[in-house]
Design a protein around this motif. Structure first.
Motif, PDB file in Angstrom:
ATOM      1  N   LEU A 257      20.608   3.112  -4.654  1.00 58.87           N
ATOM      2  CA  LEU A 257      21.771   2.409  -5.182  1.00 58.87           C
ATOM      3  C   LEU A 257      21.719   2.441  -6.704  1.00 58.87           C
ATOM      4  O   LEU A 257      20.681   2.145  -7.307  1.00 58.87           O
ATOM      5  CB  LEU A 257      21.752   0.960  -4.686  1.00 58.87           C
ATOM      6  CG  LEU A 257      22.985   0.083  -4.898  1.00 58.87           C
ATOM      7  CD1 LEU A 257      24.151   0.592  -4.050  1.00 58.87           C
ATOM      8  CD2 LEU A 257      22.662  -1.359  -4.532  1.00 58.87           C
ATOM      9  N   SER A 258      22.835   2.819  -7.345  1.00 51.47           N
ATOM     10  CA  SER A 258      22.942   2.784  -8.804  1.00 51.47           C
ATOM     11  C   SER A 258      23.782   1.588  -9.216  1.00 51.47           C
ATOM     12  O   SER A 258      24.821   1.300  -8.605  1.00 51.47           O
ATOM     13  CB  SER A 258      23.594   4.060  -9.341  1.00 51.47           C
ATOM     14  OG  SER A 258      22.755   5.175  -9.165  1.00 51.47           O
ATOM     15  N   LEU A 259      23.338   0.890 -10.263  1.00 48.21           N
ATOM     16  CA  LEU A 259      24.051  -0.282 -10.767  1.00 48.21           C
ATOM     17  C   LEU A 259      24.411  -0.083 -12.227  1.00 48.21           C
ATOM     18  O   LEU A 259      23.670   0.552 -12.979  1.00 48.21           O
ATOM     19  CB  LEU A 259      23.189  -1.543 -10.631  1.00 48.21           C
ATOM     20  CG  LEU A 259      22.686  -1.920  -9.240  1.00 48.21           C
ATOM     21  CD1 LEU A 259      21.826  -3.184  -9.326  1.00 48.21           C
ATOM     22  CD2 LEU A 259      23.833  -2.126  -8.274  1.00 48.21           C
ATOM     23  N   SER A 260      25.537  -0.644 -12.631  1.00 49.22           N
ATOM     24  CA  SER A 260      25.937  -0.664 -14.035  1.00 49.22           C
ATOM     25  C   SER A 260      26.558  -2.017 -14.341  1.00 49.22           C
ATOM     26  O   SER A 260      27.048  -2.714 -13.443  1.00 49.22           O
ATOM     27  CB  SER A 260      26.916   0.470 -14.352  1.00 49.22           C
ATOM     28  OG  SER A 260      28.052   0.402 -13.505  1.00 49.22           O
ATOM     29  N   ALA A 261      26.533  -2.395 -15.603  1.00 43.29           N
ATOM     30  CA  ALA A 261      26.965  -3.731 -16.001  1.00 43.29           C
ATOM     31  C   ALA A 261      28.467  -3.906 -15.847  1.00 43.29           C
ATOM     32  O   ALA A 261      29.250  -2.964 -16.009  1.00 43.29           O
ATOM     33  CB  ALA A 261      26.551  -3.997 -17.448  1.00 43.29           C
ATOM     34  N   SER A 262      28.853  -5.149 -15.519  1.00 40.07           N
ATOM     35  CA  SER A 262      30.264  -5.509 -15.393  1.00 40.07           C
ATOM     36  C   SER A 262      30.404  -6.973 -15.803  1.00 40.07           C
ATOM     37  O   SER A 262      29.489  -7.764 -15.551  1.00 40.07           O
ATOM     38  CB  SER A 262      30.757  -5.308 -13.954  1.00 40.07           C
ATOM     39  OG  SER A 262      32.103  -5.716 -13.812  1.00 40.07           O
ATOM     40  N   PRO A 263      31.522  -7.384 -16.426  1.00 37.88           N
ATOM     41  CA  PRO A 263      31.643  -8.752 -16.926  1.00 37.88           C
ATOM     42  C   PRO A 263      31.488  -9.838 -15.867  1.00 37.88           C
ATOM     43  O   PRO A 263      30.987 -10.918 -16.155  1.00 37.88           O
ATOM     44  CB  PRO A 263      33.056  -8.771 -17.526  1.00 37.88           C
ATOM     45  CG  PRO A 263      33.339  -7.361 -17.894  1.00 37.88           C
ATOM     46  CD  PRO A 263      32.663  -6.544 -16.835  1.00 37.88           C
ATOM     47  N   ALA A 264      31.881  -9.571 -14.634  1.00 42.09           N
ATOM     48  CA  ALA A 264      31.827 -10.602 -13.591  1.00 42.09           C
ATOM     49  C   ALA A 264      30.832 -10.273 -12.492  1.00 42.09           C
ATOM     50  O   ALA A 264      30.919 -10.812 -11.397  1.00 42.09           O
ATOM     51  CB  ALA A 264      33.220 -10.810 -12.991  1.00 42.09           C
TER      52      ALA A 264
ATOM     53  N   ASN B 285      24.099   6.133  -3.636  1.00 45.78           N
ATOM     54  CA  ASN B 285      23.764   7.532  -3.840  1.00 45.78           C
ATOM     55  C   ASN B 285      23.321   8.204  -2.543  1.00 45.78           C
ATOM     56  O   ASN B 285      23.603   9.380  -2.310  1.00 45.78           O
ATOM     57  CB  ASN B 285      22.640   7.657  -4.866  1.00 45.78           C
ATOM     58  CG  ASN B 285      22.953   6.945  -6.158  1.00 45.78           C
ATOM     59  OD1 ASN B 285      24.021   7.124  -6.728  1.00 45.78           O
ATOM     60  ND2 ASN B 285      22.018   6.122  -6.628  1.00 45.78           N
ATOM     61  N   LYS B 286      22.634   7.423  -1.716  1.00 46.00           N
ATOM     62  CA  LYS B 286      22.082   7.961  -0.483  1.00 46.00           C
ATOM     63  C   LYS B 286      21.736   6.802   0.437  1.00 46.00           C
ATOM     64  O   LYS B 286      21.276   5.761  -0.017  1.00 46.00           O
ATOM     65  CB  LYS B 286      20.817   8.779  -0.781  1.00 46.00           C
ATOM     66  CG  LYS B 286      20.076   9.299   0.452  1.00 46.00           C
ATOM     67  CD  LYS B 286      18.806  10.039   0.059  1.00 46.00           C
ATOM     68  CE  LYS B 286      18.052  10.540   1.274  1.00 46.00           C
ATOM     69  NZ  LYS B 286      16.813  11.256   0.907  1.00 46.00           N
ATOM     70  N   ARG B 287      21.957   6.972   1.730  1.00 47.43           N
ATOM     71  CA  ARG B 287      21.489   5.990   2.701  1.00 47.43           C
ATOM     72  C   ARG B 287      21.380   6.643   4.067  1.00 47.43           C
ATOM     73  O   ARG B 287      22.082   7.610   4.371  1.00 47.43           O
ATOM     74  CB  ARG B 287      22.412   4.769   2.777  1.00 47.43           C
ATOM     75  CG  ARG B 287      23.774   5.003   3.418  1.00 47.43           C
ATOM     76  CD  ARG B 287      24.576   3.713   3.334  1.00 47.43           C
ATOM     77  NE  ARG B 287      25.893   3.830   3.916  1.00 47.43           N
ATOM     78  CZ  ARG B 287      26.215   3.403   5.151  1.00 47.43           C
ATOM     79  NH1 ARG B 287      25.286   2.854   5.910  1.00 47.43           N
ATOM     80  NH2 ARG B 287      27.437   3.536   5.609  1.00 47.43           N
ATOM     81  N   LYS B 288      20.479   6.110   4.864  1.00 43.82           N
ATOM     82  CA  LYS B 288      20.314   6.626   6.216  1.00 43.82           C
ATOM     83  C   LYS B 288      21.523   6.248   7.059  1.00 43.82           C
ATOM     84  O   LYS B 288      22.057   5.152   6.964  1.00 43.82           O
ATOM     85  CB  LYS B 288      19.041   6.063   6.853  1.00 43.82           C
ATOM     86  CG  LYS B 288      17.760   6.728   6.365  1.00 43.82           C
ATOM     87  CD  LYS B 288      16.571   6.285   7.200  1.00 43.82           C
ATOM     88  CE  LYS B 288      15.322   7.054   6.816  1.00 43.82           C
ATOM     89  NZ  LYS B 288      14.152   6.641   7.651  1.00 43.82           N
TER      90      LYS B 288
ATOM     91  N   ILE C 100      16.603   1.268  -6.640  1.00 44.45           N
ATOM     92  CA  ILE C 100      17.647   0.671  -7.464  1.00 44.45           C
ATOM     93  C   ILE C 100      17.586   1.319  -8.834  1.00 44.45           C
ATOM     94  O   ILE C 100      16.623   1.131  -9.586  1.00 44.45           O
ATOM     95  CB  ILE C 100      17.468  -0.852  -7.599  1.00 44.45           C
ATOM     96  CG1 ILE C 100      17.336  -1.515  -6.223  1.00 44.45           C
ATOM     97  CG2 ILE C 100      18.629  -1.451  -8.388  1.00 44.45           C
ATOM     98  CD1 ILE C 100      18.595  -1.519  -5.409  1.00 44.45           C
ATOM     99  N   LEU C 101      18.588   2.117  -9.186  1.00 44.67           N
ATOM    100  CA  LEU C 101      18.682   2.733 -10.501  1.00 44.67           C
ATOM    101  C   LEU C 101      19.538   1.834 -11.383  1.00 44.67           C
ATOM    102  O   LEU C 101      20.739   1.679 -11.141  1.00 44.67           O
ATOM    103  CB  LEU C 101      19.290   4.126 -10.398  1.00 44.67           C
ATOM    104  CG  LEU C 101      18.530   5.132  -9.518  1.00 44.67           C
ATOM    105  CD1 LEU C 101      19.315   6.431  -9.393  1.00 44.67           C
ATOM    106  CD2 LEU C 101      17.141   5.396 -10.069  1.00 44.67           C
ATOM    107  N   THR C 102      18.924   1.223 -12.403  1.00 41.06           N
ATOM    108  CA  THR C 102      19.633   0.210 -13.175  1.00 41.06           C
ATOM    109  C   THR C 102      18.993   0.002 -14.542  1.00 41.06           C
ATOM    110  O   THR C 102      17.785   0.197 -14.707  1.00 41.06           O
ATOM    111  CB  THR C 102      19.623  -1.140 -12.420  1.00 41.06           C
ATOM    112  OG1 THR C 102      20.270  -2.147 -13.205  1.00 41.06           O
ATOM    113  CG2 THR C 102      18.206  -1.591 -12.108  1.00 41.06           C
ATOM    114  N   GLU C 103      19.803  -0.372 -15.507  1.00 45.56           N
ATOM    115  CA  GLU C 103      19.264  -0.874 -16.759  1.00 45.56           C
ATOM    116  C   GLU C 103      18.660  -2.253 -16.512  1.00 45.56           C
ATOM    117  O   GLU C 103      19.013  -2.941 -15.549  1.00 45.56           O
ATOM    118  CB  GLU C 103      20.366  -0.957 -17.823  1.00 45.56           C
ATOM    119  CG  GLU C 103      20.968   0.383 -18.213  1.00 45.56           C
ATOM    120  CD  GLU C 103      19.969   1.275 -18.932  1.00 45.56           C
ATOM    121  OE1 GLU C 103      19.102   0.729 -19.651  1.00 45.56           O
ATOM    122  OE2 GLU C 103      20.053   2.498 -18.784  1.00 45.56           O
TER     123      GLU C 103
END
Length: 225
Positions: free
Chosen positions: A171-178, A185-188, A50-53
């Motif tokens: 999986l990359s995550l970024s902030a969203s109001p809701a 990015n990659k999955r088997k 998990i790539l995330t702030e």
């Protein structure tokens, strides 16, 4: 030949790239948007990046998965703050099954994760990483997770490696109001995705009103001790 192909399919060694059939050994993430993009849900055992702030809702996203196996241990390794026991308890997490490990060195964190995973007593292991990780280290975690029928979530803010890692899912995550915006990015047995939105309003109806703080699960102001 047909018998051979069916046997390979049964062992999940054949992937039909153009056919979207539900994969075996998956469990719902609790969020329909994510399940749809993952063709059914998260793997039941394996290594997930998990790539995330920190504090944007990444643990709210994982909570349905983390609470799906209440009889097994939930492990936090090297969290970025104090784990919020009150919030976990409010989500019906048995605090006697929660273990927080704060090693001094990242190599010790990796060793702890591997031992927890292969023990068979843990449902999920959350591992926060601040440095690059070697391919063989990911493979060891992956094999340990498969042996113990567990999942390891490796959370970090950015990718440090130039080589592709043998992950089951990135999986990359970024902030969203809701909720959060996500990108696979990659999955088997699947392709990467464009960015898509995951609405958390159903699980957290007050989220859109700004009543839930970012430190829902941990307090990021100080290092857990």
């Amino acid at each position: 030949m047909n018998k051979l192909i069916k046997d390979l399919q049964h062992r999940h060694l054949v992937w039909h790239g153009a056919v979207k059939t539900p994969e075996p050994n998956l469990q719902s993430s609790g969020y329909s948007e994510l399940d749809q993009h993952l063709n059914g849900g998260l793997i039941k055992a394996g290594a997930i990046e998990i790539l995330t702030e920190t504090g944007i809702g990444e643990l709210r996203l994982l909570l349905p998965t983390l609470t799906a196996d209440p009889d097994r241990l939930l492990i936090f390794i090297n969290p970025p703050g104090h784990v919020n026991a009150t919030m976990l308890s409010a989500q019906d997490v048995n605090l006697q099954h929660v273990v927080v490990i704060t090693p001094e060195h990242e190599k010790d964190a990796l060793w702890s994760a591997e031992e927890c995973l292969k023990s068979g007593t843990c449902g999920s292991v959350l591992l926060w990483l601040d440095q690059a990780i070697e391919i063989h280290q990911v493979k060891r975690l992956q094999l340990a997770a498969e042996k113990g029928a567990s999942k390891v979530f490796m959370l970090r803010q950015q990718r440090y490696e130039t080589l592709s890692l043998p992950l089951d899912l990135s999986l990359s995550l970024s902030a969203s109001p809701a909720g959060v915006d996500a990108q696979i990015n990659k999955r088997k047995r699947g392709w990467p995705s464009k960015t898509f939105h995951i609405d958390m309003g159903h699980h957290w109806p007050a989220l859109t009103l700004g009543e839930i703080p970012d430190n829902l699960i941990y307090f990021p102001a100080s290092k857990a001790g």
